[in-house]
Design an enzyme around this catalytic site. Structure first.
Site, PDB file in Angstrom:
ATOM      1  N   LYS A   1       1.293   4.274  -2.974  1.00  0.00           N
ATOM      2  CA  LYS A   1       1.038   5.700  -2.751  1.00  0.00           C
ATOM      3  C   LYS A   1       2.299   6.540  -3.028  1.00  0.00           C
ATOM      4  CE  LYS A   1      -3.299   5.222  -1.628  1.00  0.00           C
ATOM      5  NZ  LYS A   1      -4.366   5.610  -2.549  1.00  0.00           N
TER       6      LYS A   1
ATOM      7  N   TYR B   1       0.840  -1.199   0.000  1.00  0.00           N
ATOM      8  CA  TYR B   1       0.000   0.000   0.000  1.00  0.00           C
ATOM      9  C   TYR B   1       0.877   1.252   0.000  1.00  0.00           C
ATOM     10  CZ  TYR B   1      -3.593   3.311   1.548  1.00  0.00           C
ATOM     11  OH  TYR B   1      -4.451   4.389   1.647  1.00  0.00           O
TER      12      TYR B   1
ATOM     13  N   THR C   1     -13.687   3.646   6.654  1.00  0.00           N
ATOM     14  CA  THR C   1     -14.164   3.085   5.379  1.00  0.00           C
ATOM     15  C   THR C   1     -13.805   1.602   5.317  1.00  0.00           C
ATOM     16  OG1 THR C   1     -12.083   3.499   4.257  1.00  0.00           O
ATOM     17  CG2 THR C   1     -13.717   5.272   4.174  1.00  0.00           C
TER      18      THR C   1
HETATM   19  N1  LIG Z   1      -9.812   5.571   4.761  1.00  0.00           N
HETATM   20  C1  LIG Z   1      -8.651   6.123   5.116  1.00  0.00           C
HETATM   21  O1  LIG Z   1      -8.344   6.306   6.311  1.00  0.00           O
HETATM   22  C2  LIG Z   1      -7.687   6.556   4.060  1.00  0.00           C
HETATM   23  C3  LIG Z   1      -6.469   7.153   4.451  1.00  0.00           C
HETATM   24  C4  LIG Z   1      -5.574   7.569   3.480  1.00  0.00           C
HETATM   25  C5  LIG Z   1      -5.895   7.405   2.136  1.00  0.00           C
HETATM   26  N2  LIG Z   1      -7.073   6.811   1.777  1.00  0.00           N
HETATM   27  C6  LIG Z   1      -7.360   6.668   0.347  1.00  0.00           C
HETATM   28  O2  LIG Z   1      -8.670   7.126   0.074  1.00  0.00           O
HETATM   29  C7  LIG Z   1      -9.141   6.511  -1.136  1.00  0.00           C
HETATM   30  C8  LIG Z   1     -10.552   6.042  -0.935  1.00  0.00           C
HETATM   31  O3  LIG Z   1     -10.539   4.944  -0.049  1.00  0.00           O
HETATM   32  P1  LIG Z   1     -11.588   4.757   1.120  1.00  0.00           P
HETATM   33  O4  LIG Z   1     -10.868   4.845   2.394  1.00  0.00           O
HETATM   34  O5  LIG Z   1     -12.773   5.630   0.882  1.00  0.00           O
HETATM   35  O6  LIG Z   1     -11.944   3.226   0.947  1.00  0.00           O
HETATM   36  P2  LIG Z   1     -13.241   2.492   0.389  1.00  0.00           P
HETATM   37  O7  LIG Z   1     -14.460   2.957   1.092  1.00  0.00           O
HETATM   38  O8  LIG Z   1     -12.903   1.046   0.425  1.00  0.00           O
HETATM   39  O9  LIG Z   1     -13.331   3.025  -1.096  1.00  0.00           O
HETATM   40  C9  LIG Z   1     -12.483   2.576  -2.094  1.00  0.00           C
HETATM   41  C10 LIG Z   1     -13.239   2.677  -3.390  1.00  0.00           C
HETATM   42  O10 LIG Z   1     -12.416   2.153  -4.422  1.00  0.00           O
HETATM   43  C11 LIG Z   1     -13.222   1.329  -5.224  1.00  0.00           C
HETATM   44  N3  LIG Z   1     -12.444   0.282  -5.867  1.00  0.00           N
HETATM   45  C12 LIG Z   1     -11.634  -0.627  -5.297  1.00  0.00           C
HETATM   46  N4  LIG Z   1     -11.127  -1.459  -6.219  1.00  0.00           N
HETATM   47  C13 LIG Z   1     -11.644  -1.074  -7.420  1.00  0.00           C
HETATM   48  C14 LIG Z   1     -11.505  -1.548  -8.741  1.00  0.00           C
HETATM   49  N5  LIG Z   1     -10.733  -2.590  -9.047  1.00  0.00           N
HETATM   50  N6  LIG Z   1     -12.198  -0.912  -9.716  1.00  0.00           N
HETATM   51  C15 LIG Z   1     -12.991   0.142  -9.435  1.00  0.00           C
HETATM   52  N7  LIG Z   1     -13.152   0.643  -8.195  1.00  0.00           N
HETATM   53  C16 LIG Z   1     -12.496   0.034  -7.193  1.00  0.00           C
HETATM   54  C17 LIG Z   1     -14.200   0.699  -4.249  1.00  0.00           C
HETATM   55  O11 LIG Z   1     -15.292   0.189  -4.958  1.00  0.00           O
HETATM   56  P3  LIG Z   1     -16.187  -0.984  -4.274  1.00  0.00           P
HETATM   57  O12 LIG Z   1     -16.847  -0.355  -3.113  1.00  0.00           O
HETATM   58  O13 LIG Z   1     -17.102  -1.366  -5.384  1.00  0.00           O
HETATM   59  O14 LIG Z   1     -15.246  -2.040  -3.855  1.00  0.00           O
HETATM   60  C18 LIG Z   1     -14.548   1.883  -3.383  1.00  0.00           C
HETATM   61  O15 LIG Z   1     -15.561   2.656  -3.964  1.00  0.00           O
HETATM   62  C19 LIG Z   1      -8.138   5.390  -1.455  1.00  0.00           C
HETATM   63  O16 LIG Z   1      -7.292   5.815  -2.489  1.00  0.00           O
HETATM   64  C20 LIG Z   1      -7.364   5.229  -0.156  1.00  0.00           C
HETATM   65  O17 LIG Z   1      -6.071   4.715  -0.357  1.00  0.00           O
HETATM   66  C21 LIG Z   1      -7.962   6.392   2.702  1.00  0.00           C
END
Ligand SMILES: NC(=O)c1ccc[n+]([C@@H]2O[C@H](COP(=O)([O-])OP(=O)(O)OC[C@H]3O[C@@H](n4cnc5c(N)ncnc54)[C@H](OP(=O)(O)O)[C@@H]3O)[C@@H](O)[C@H]2O)c1
Length: 229
Positions: free
Chosen positions: A124, A120, A155
């Site tokens: 990034k 991961y 999430t």
């Molecule tokens: N949550 C945190 O604390 C955090 C911290 C730092 C950075 N981030 C970043 O924030 C971004 C959003 O993540 P999140 O935390 O909101 O997680 P999340 O709720 O799991 O959302 C991730 C999204 O990516 C989609 N996705 C995953 N694999 C895919 C694929 N092969 N094709 C198309 N869509 C796909 C998922 O779709 P499905 O729902 O259909 O699987 C979901 O809508 C990510 O880039 C993550 O690295 C998050």
């Protein structure tokens, strides 16, 4: 989609679906977008995964690397003409405070020593370096590109990586919306934001030689060569 229409009070909301781990599906989505729209104002690369085991895509790429980094690379390159058609447009890459300060080109996709956190963090790091190099490449265009950490948000991804806890989705969306819309960012490019403020990233991400090497390596991996903009 109905929810989005309700919240925005607009009917002209539509969607394009596809699996970002598949080159073919990315290309199909891009074709669909070109067929339906004549310009693109904002591209937010938000989709991301955390995988505790090492899985491969159809093309044989490690999944975290493919979805978190390769997909934004292909999307940007294939959508650039549509982004250029907007008067001024923006790309926002969602990265993370969790990124690493090293990049081993001999083990870019963790053929050995895989852990979810390492994969991961490396994905990034690559996306941050891509953001910075792209900002240079786009400096004579009306397109800006920045990246951001959304915070620790409760999430699916966060639960897979760490477990419970984290702020709300609304709070998580704040810096994305800022990067996509804030007027004060109009001509600002190549920055990393946390809580709407520019912050530094790990030293390696600023290394131009490594940024260029990564770009070339990525072109090789995707089998596509992209011209200067
Ligand atoms: N949550 C945190 O604390 C955090 C911290 C730092 C950075 N981030 C970043 O924030 C971004 C959003 O993540 P999140 O935390 O909101 O997680 P999340 O709720 O799991 O959302 C991730 C999204 O990516 C989609 N996705 C995953 N694999 C895919 C694929 N092969 N094709 C198309 N869509 C796909 C998922 O779709 P499905 O729902 O259909 O699987 C979901 O809508 C990510 O880039 C993550 O690295 C998050």
């Amino acid at each position: 989609m109905e929810k989005a229409k309700e919240i925005t009070n607009k009917n002209n909301v539509s969607s394009v679906y596809g699996d970002l781990s598949s080159f073919n599906e990315i290309k199909e989505m891009v074709n669909d977008i070109y067929n339906r729209f004549n310009r693109l104002d904002v591209l937010i690369n938000n989709a991301g995964v955390y995988r505790s085991t090492r899985d491969l895509t159809q093309e044989g790429l490690e999944e975290t690397f493919a979805i978190n980094y390769i997909a934004p690379f292909i999307l940007m390159n294939l959508l650039i003409d549509l982004l250029k058609k907007a008067k001024s447009s923006r790309i926002a890459n969602v990265v993370s405070r969790v990124h690493s300060n090293q990049l081993n080109f001999n083990n870019l996709q963790f053929e050995t020593g895989y852990t979810g956190v390492k994969a991961y963090a490396r994905s990034k790091t690559c996306l941050i370096m891509f953001t910075y190099l792209l900002a240079d490449k786009l400096k004579n265009t009306e397109i800006t590109v920045n990246c951001l950490h959304p915070g620790i948000i409760n999430t699916k991804l966060q639960r897979a990586a760490i477990g419970s806890g984290g702020a709300s989705l609304l709070e998580g969306a704040e810096t994305l919306v800022f990067a996509a819309t804030a007027p004060e960012l109009k001509n600002l490019s190549g920055k990393y934001f946390i809580n709407n403020s520019p912050r530094p990233t790990k030293d390696i991400t600023y290394n131009k030689e490594i940024q260029n090497k990564l770009w070339k390596k990525t072109e090789e991996l995707v089998g596509m060569e992209f011209n200067e903009f």
